[in-house]
Design a protein around this motif. Structure first.
Motif, PDB file in Angstrom:
ATOM      1  N   PHE A   1      51.217  53.132  41.910  1.00  0.00           N
ATOM      2  CA  PHE A   1      51.536  51.918  42.674  1.00  0.00           C
ATOM      3  C   PHE A   1      50.872  50.710  42.025  1.00  0.00           C
ATOM      4  O   PHE A   1      49.917  50.839  41.274  1.00  0.00           O
ATOM      5  N   ASP A   2      51.425  49.553  42.322  1.00  0.00           N
ATOM      6  CA  ASP A   2      50.809  48.334  41.813  1.00  0.00           C
ATOM      7  C   ASP A   2      50.261  47.528  42.981  1.00  0.00           C
ATOM      8  O   ASP A   2      50.651  47.748  44.140  1.00  0.00           O
ATOM      9  N   TYR A   3      49.343  46.650  42.678  1.00  0.00           N
ATOM     10  CA  TYR A   3      48.718  45.837  43.734  1.00  0.00           C
ATOM     11  C   TYR A   3      48.281  44.506  43.152  1.00  0.00           C
ATOM     12  O   TYR A   3      48.072  44.370  41.947  1.00  0.00           O
ATOM     13  N   MET A   4      48.140  43.522  44.046  1.00  0.00           N
ATOM     14  CA  MET A   4      47.684  42.193  43.637  1.00  0.00           C
ATOM     15  C   MET A   4      46.149  42.179  43.636  1.00  0.00           C
ATOM     16  O   MET A   4      45.520  42.743  44.540  1.00  0.00           O
ATOM     17  N   ILE A   5      45.593  41.483  42.666  1.00  0.00           N
ATOM     18  CA  ILE A   5      44.138  41.293  42.614  1.00  0.00           C
ATOM     19  C   ILE A   5      43.752  40.259  43.677  1.00  0.00           C
ATOM     20  O   ILE A   5      44.439  39.247  43.840  1.00  0.00           O
ATOM     21  N   SER A   6      42.637  40.517  44.376  1.00  0.00           N
ATOM     22  CA  SER A   6      42.171  39.572  45.403  1.00  0.00           C
ATOM     23  C   SER A   6      42.017  38.174  44.808  1.00  0.00           C
ATOM     24  O   SER A   6      41.388  38.014  43.749  1.00  0.00           O
ATOM     25  N   PRO A   7      42.560  37.157  45.469  1.00  0.00           N
ATOM     26  CA  PRO A   7      42.490  35.790  44.927  1.00  0.00           C
ATOM     27  C   PRO A   7      41.061  35.351  44.620  1.00  0.00           C
ATOM     28  O   PRO A   7      40.824  34.598  43.677  1.00  0.00           O
ATOM     29  N   SER A   8      40.074  35.861  45.383  1.00  0.00           N
ATOM     30  CA  SER A   8      38.686  35.442  45.144  1.00  0.00           C
ATOM     31  C   SER A   8      38.181  35.884  43.771  1.00  0.00           C
ATOM     32  O   SER A   8      37.174  35.385  43.287  1.00  0.00           O
ATOM     33  N   LEU A   9      38.869  36.846  43.129  1.00  0.00           N
ATOM     34  CA  LEU A   9      38.428  37.332  41.816  1.00  0.00           C
ATOM     35  C   LEU A   9      39.168  36.639  40.671  1.00  0.00           C
ATOM     36  O   LEU A   9      38.951  36.958  39.510  1.00  0.00           O
ATOM     37  N   LEU A  10      40.074  35.732  41.006  1.00  0.00           N
ATOM     38  CA  LEU A  10      40.902  35.099  39.967  1.00  0.00           C
ATOM     39  C   LEU A  10      40.266  33.817  39.424  1.00  0.00           C
ATOM     40  O   LEU A  10      39.509  33.142  40.133  1.00  0.00           O
ATOM     41  N   THR A  11      40.598  33.498  38.180  1.00  0.00           N
ATOM     42  CA  THR A  11      40.170  32.225  37.592  1.00  0.00           C
ATOM     43  C   THR A  11      41.039  31.112  38.205  1.00  0.00           C
ATOM     44  O   THR A  11      42.107  31.416  38.771  1.00  0.00           O
ATOM     45  N   PRO A  12      40.635  29.849  38.068  1.00  0.00           N
ATOM     46  CA  PRO A  12      41.458  28.777  38.638  1.00  0.00           C
ATOM     47  C   PRO A  12      42.897  28.787  38.109  1.00  0.00           C
ATOM     48  O   PRO A  12      43.839  28.556  38.868  1.00  0.00           O
ATOM     49  N   THR A  13      43.105  29.093  36.823  1.00  0.00           N
ATOM     50  CA  THR A  13      44.479  29.127  36.281  1.00  0.00           C
ATOM     51  C   THR A  13      45.271  30.265  36.922  1.00  0.00           C
ATOM     52  O   THR A  13      46.422  30.086  37.329  1.00  0.00           O
ATOM     53  N   GLN A  14      44.635  31.445  36.994  1.00  0.00           N
ATOM     54  CA  GLN A  14      45.326  32.578  37.625  1.00  0.00           C
ATOM     55  C   GLN A  14      45.617  32.257  39.085  1.00  0.00           C
ATOM     56  O   GLN A  14      46.669  32.586  39.614  1.00  0.00           O
ATOM     57  N   ARG A  15      44.659  31.599  39.703  1.00  0.00           N
ATOM     58  CA  ARG A  15      44.798  31.270  41.126  1.00  0.00           C
ATOM     59  C   ARG A  15      45.997  30.341  41.361  1.00  0.00           C
ATOM     60  O   ARG A  15      46.721  30.488  42.344  1.00  0.00           O
TER      61      ARG A  15
END
Ligand SMILES: C[S@@+](CC[C@H](N)C(=O)[O-])C[C@H]1O[C@@H](n2cnc3c(N)ncnc32)[C@H](O)[C@@H]1O
Length: 284
Positions: free
Chosen positions: A199-213
């Motif tokens: 299965f695939d899943y989204m990474i928690s937004p709190s762990l993303l860089t501003p660009t990824q966010r």
């Protein structure tokens, strides 16, 4: 999901898989049914202009990810069959086409497509429209993950709980609550040894860089306006730990580096996946 409507995101990802057949060489996921399943009108529009549905700069990354996760699941299914897997449960199947191009000998693998009832009704109408017959090994199991347990839905569809089973769950966990995702994975963990899930899943937004966010926010806005807001997202380390705690004996987490090294190496077109989602491979 909006009321009794079929899933709009199921159609979007199916169009991306179909576009992959036309735009990308070599293909990561070769699906000879991908164009037919999207219906005559969409297929003609896509053939006339394969970039038609690729409106944003994120489109190639999404197309690559949609292709890679299906390829990964079917590669793992192949390995599962060597271990004795005899049932394949496609969770939130959408317009997945495995059942209509099943390469295994007739009678070897029973296939269950589990999905929201209105998405299944729409899919069955599309199959009829384009003249794709229903294979004898396929059973539709209508289930709303938010209101029914997977176990109940599968039992009433004739699923055999003593058989080694492979599950795929592609592009679905983000639309469910964390509780529903966890309960479903606990059920998968209780299936016989040799079973497994991709299965695939989204990474928690709190762990993303501003660009990824900002990519996450743009995509999140788009699916929410289609009536299918994202809910669950995960921290990869914690998720792997939880899966081991549920009893999975092997847990492999694949981020963009692993996925790109496995499927997108040495391409001349630069096609590759982005970094907002991971693919988990867990075995019982
Ligand atoms: C983005 S689509 C992915 C479809 C397919 N797995 C694929 O990769 O093409 C999301 C799928 O999840 C299903 N889904 C979303 N919420 C659901 C729910 N509560 N119960 C059952 N299915 C659900 C939708 O009907 C849809 O088929």
């Amino acid at each position: 999901m909006k009321g009794n409507q079929p899933s709009a995101t199921a159609q979007r990802v199916a169009i991306r898989r179909a576009a992959h057949q036309l735009l990308d060489d070599p293909k990561v996921f070769d699906d000879p049914v991908a164009l037919r399943i999207i219906g005559k009108e969409n297929a003609s529009a896509l053939k006339a202009d394969p970039h038609r549905f690729e409106a944003t700069p994120l489109a190639p990354y999404l197309r690559a990810f949609v292709a890679a996760r299906s390829r990964y699941a079917e590669d793992e299914l192949f390995l599962g069959i060597q271990r004795g897997v005899r049932q394949y449960v496609i969770l939130g199947a959408g317009l997945d086409t495995f059942a209509y191009r099943n390469p295994y000998p007739e009678g070897l693998l029973r296939v269950f497509e589990v999905d929201y009832p209105s998405t299944q009704t729409w899919k069955r109408a599309l199959l009829e429209e384009v003249g794709i017959p229903l294979p004898g090994d396929l059973t539709f199991a209508p289930v709303d993950f938010e209101t029914q347990t997977l176990e109940e839905g599968l039992r009433s569809a004739g699923y055999d709980s003593d058989k080694c089973t492979f599950f795929s769950w592609l592009g679905v966990t983000e639309y469910l609550t964390t509780e529903v995702v966890t309960a479903t994975l606990r059920f998968v963990a209780s299936t016989p040894a040799g079973s497994g899930v991709v299965f695939d899943y989204m990474i928690s937004p709190s762990l993303l860089t501003p660009t990824q966010r900002s990519s996450f926010d743009a995509l999140s806005k788009r699916v929410a306006s289609a009536g299918e807001p994202w809910k669950a997202s995960f921290d990869p380390e914690l998720l792997a730990k939880d899966l081991r705690g549920m009893g999975f004996r092997y847990v492999g987490d694949n981020g963009p580096e692993e996925i790109n090294a496995r499927y997108f190496k040495n391409r001349r077109d630069g096609l590759r996946v982005g970094s907002l989602s991971h693919i988990i491979n867990a075995r019982v």
